[in-house]
Design a protein around this motif. Structure first.
Motif, mmCIF file in Angstrom:
data_model
loop_
_atom_site.group_PDB
_atom_site.id
_atom_site.type_symbol
_atom_site.label_atom_id
_atom_site.label_comp_id
_atom_site.label_asym_id
_atom_site.label_seq_id
_atom_site.Cartn_x
_atom_site.Cartn_y
_atom_site.Cartn_z
ATOM 1 N N PHE A 139 0.144 -4.330 -6.332
ATOM 2 C CA PHE A 139 0.985 -4.130 -5.156
ATOM 3 C C PHE A 139 1.782 -2.830 -5.262
ATOM 4 N N VAL A 140 2.278 -2.541 -6.454
ATOM 5 C CA VAL A 140 3.018 -1.282 -6.657
ATOM 6 C C VAL A 140 2.098 -0.096 -6.386
ATOM 7 N N SER A 141 0.893 -0.175 -6.882
ATOM 8 C CA SER A 141 -0.067 0.901 -6.675
ATOM 9 C C SER A 141 -0.337 1.121 -5.187
ATOM 10 N N GLY A 142 -0.637 0.068 -4.476
ATOM 11 C CA GLY A 142 -0.884 0.173 -3.036
ATOM 12 C C GLY A 142 0.333 0.657 -2.280
ATOM 13 N N GLY A 143 1.503 0.215 -2.702
ATOM 14 C CA GLY A 143 2.736 0.640 -2.054
ATOM 15 C C GLY A 143 2.966 2.127 -2.188
ATOM 16 N N PHE A 144 2.737 2.666 -3.388
ATOM 17 C CA PHE A 144 2.958 4.092 -3.574
ATOM 18 C C PHE A 144 1.894 4.944 -2.885
ATOM 19 N N VAL A 145 0.705 4.415 -2.719
ATOM 20 C CA VAL A 145 -0.297 5.134 -1.926
ATOM 21 C C VAL A 145 0.190 5.245 -0.476
ATOM 22 N N CYS A 146 0.687 4.140 0.063
ATOM 23 C CA CYS A 146 1.194 4.169 1.445
ATOM 24 C C CYS A 146 2.384 5.112 1.578
ATOM 25 N N ILE A 147 3.281 5.084 0.611
ATOM 26 C CA ILE A 147 4.454 5.962 0.664
ATOM 27 C C ILE A 147 4.026 7.426 0.603
ATOM 28 N N VAL B 240 5.814 -2.744 -2.412
ATOM 29 C CA VAL B 240 6.620 -2.625 -3.628
ATOM 30 C C VAL B 240 7.603 -3.794 -3.718
ATOM 31 N N LEU B 241 8.221 -4.149 -2.601
ATOM 32 C CA LEU B 241 9.129 -5.293 -2.584
ATOM 33 C C LEU B 241 8.401 -6.581 -2.954
ATOM 34 N N ALA B 242 7.194 -6.745 -2.433
ATOM 35 C CA ALA B 242 6.409 -7.929 -2.772
ATOM 36 C C ALA B 242 6.106 -7.973 -4.263
ATOM 37 N N SER B 243 5.852 -6.828 -4.854
ATOM 38 C CA SER B 243 5.560 -6.810 -6.289
ATOM 39 C C SER B 243 6.770 -7.238 -7.099
ATOM 40 N N LEU B 244 7.948 -6.955 -6.611
ATOM 41 C CA LEU B 244 9.172 -7.314 -7.331
ATOM 42 C C LEU B 244 9.585 -8.765 -7.116
ATOM 43 N N THR B 245 9.261 -9.310 -5.952
ATOM 44 C CA THR B 245 9.738 -10.655 -5.632
ATOM 45 C C THR B 245 8.712 -11.751 -5.865
ATOM 46 N N LEU B 246 7.434 -11.441 -5.717
ATOM 47 C CA LEU B 246 6.427 -12.494 -5.854
ATOM 48 C C LEU B 246 6.170 -12.857 -7.308
ATOM 49 N N ARG C 265 -5.221 -2.675 -14.314
ATOM 50 C CA ARG C 265 -6.539 -2.876 -14.940
ATOM 51 C C ARG C 265 -6.417 -3.300 -16.396
ATOM 52 N N ARG C 266 -5.414 -2.772 -17.091
ATOM 53 C CA ARG C 266 -5.234 -3.134 -18.498
ATOM 54 C C ARG C 266 -4.700 -4.546 -18.660
ATOM 55 N N SER C 267 -3.735 -4.929 -17.817
ATOM 56 C CA SER C 267 -3.051 -6.204 -18.022
ATOM 57 C C SER C 267 -3.491 -7.295 -17.057
ATOM 58 N N GLY C 268 -4.072 -6.916 -15.932
ATOM 59 C CA GLY C 268 -4.431 -7.905 -14.924
ATOM 60 C C GLY C 268 -3.218 -8.435 -14.174
ATOM 61 N N ASN C 269 -2.081 -7.777 -14.317
ATOM 62 C CA ASN C 269 -0.834 -8.175 -13.685
ATOM 63 C C ASN C 269 -0.873 -7.785 -12.205
ATOM 64 N N GLN C 270 -1.024 -8.763 -11.314
ATOM 65 C CA GLN C 270 -1.222 -8.486 -9.897
ATOM 66 C C GLN C 270 -0.068 -7.721 -9.248
ATOM 67 N N PRO C 271 1.189 -7.939 -9.618
ATOM 68 C CA PRO C 271 2.241 -7.125 -9.005
ATOM 69 C C PRO C 271 2.040 -5.617 -9.205
ATOM 70 N N MET C 272 1.409 -5.214 -10.287
ATOM 71 C CA MET C 272 1.143 -3.794 -10.487
ATOM 72 C C MET C 272 0.171 -3.262 -9.430
#
Length: 90
Positions: free
Chosen positions: A37-45, A81-87, A28-35
């Motif tokens: 993906f990280v958020s959604g990934g950790f919710v799933c985990i 999380v992988l998508a956030s790192l690679t995309l 929300r602060r940066s608008g960085n879309q990979p973040m």
């Protein structure tokens, strides 16, 4: 279900949701879309950490079925999380 097992699972859930919340705040602060993906990934985990026991107890399924659902949910989180790192940022 033993109390120590339940405590460990709840700690894993809380920690993953804290990480997800921090990642979402970063998005929300940066608008960085990979973040996002990280958020959604950790919710799933985090949900995957507790869903096996809940599915097994609440829906009276086999342990194999509950473990299969848990593996799919956690794997989905890892893929995010992988998508956030690679995309990267577009």
């Amino acid at each position: 279900m033993q109390p120590s097992f339940l405590v460990v699972k709840l700690v894993a859930l809380v920690l993953s949701l804290v990480v997800a919340g921090l990642a979402f705040h970063g998005y929300r602060r940066s608008g960085n879309q990979p973040m996002l993906f990280v958020s959604g990934g950790f919710v799933c985990i985090g949900v995957g950490a507790v869903c096996e026991g809940l599915i097994y107890l609440v829906f009276d399924t086999t342990l194999f079925s509950a473990a299969l659902v848990q593996a799919v949910v956690v794997s989905s989180g890892m893929l995010l999380v992988l998508a956030s790192l690679t995309l990267g940022e577009e």
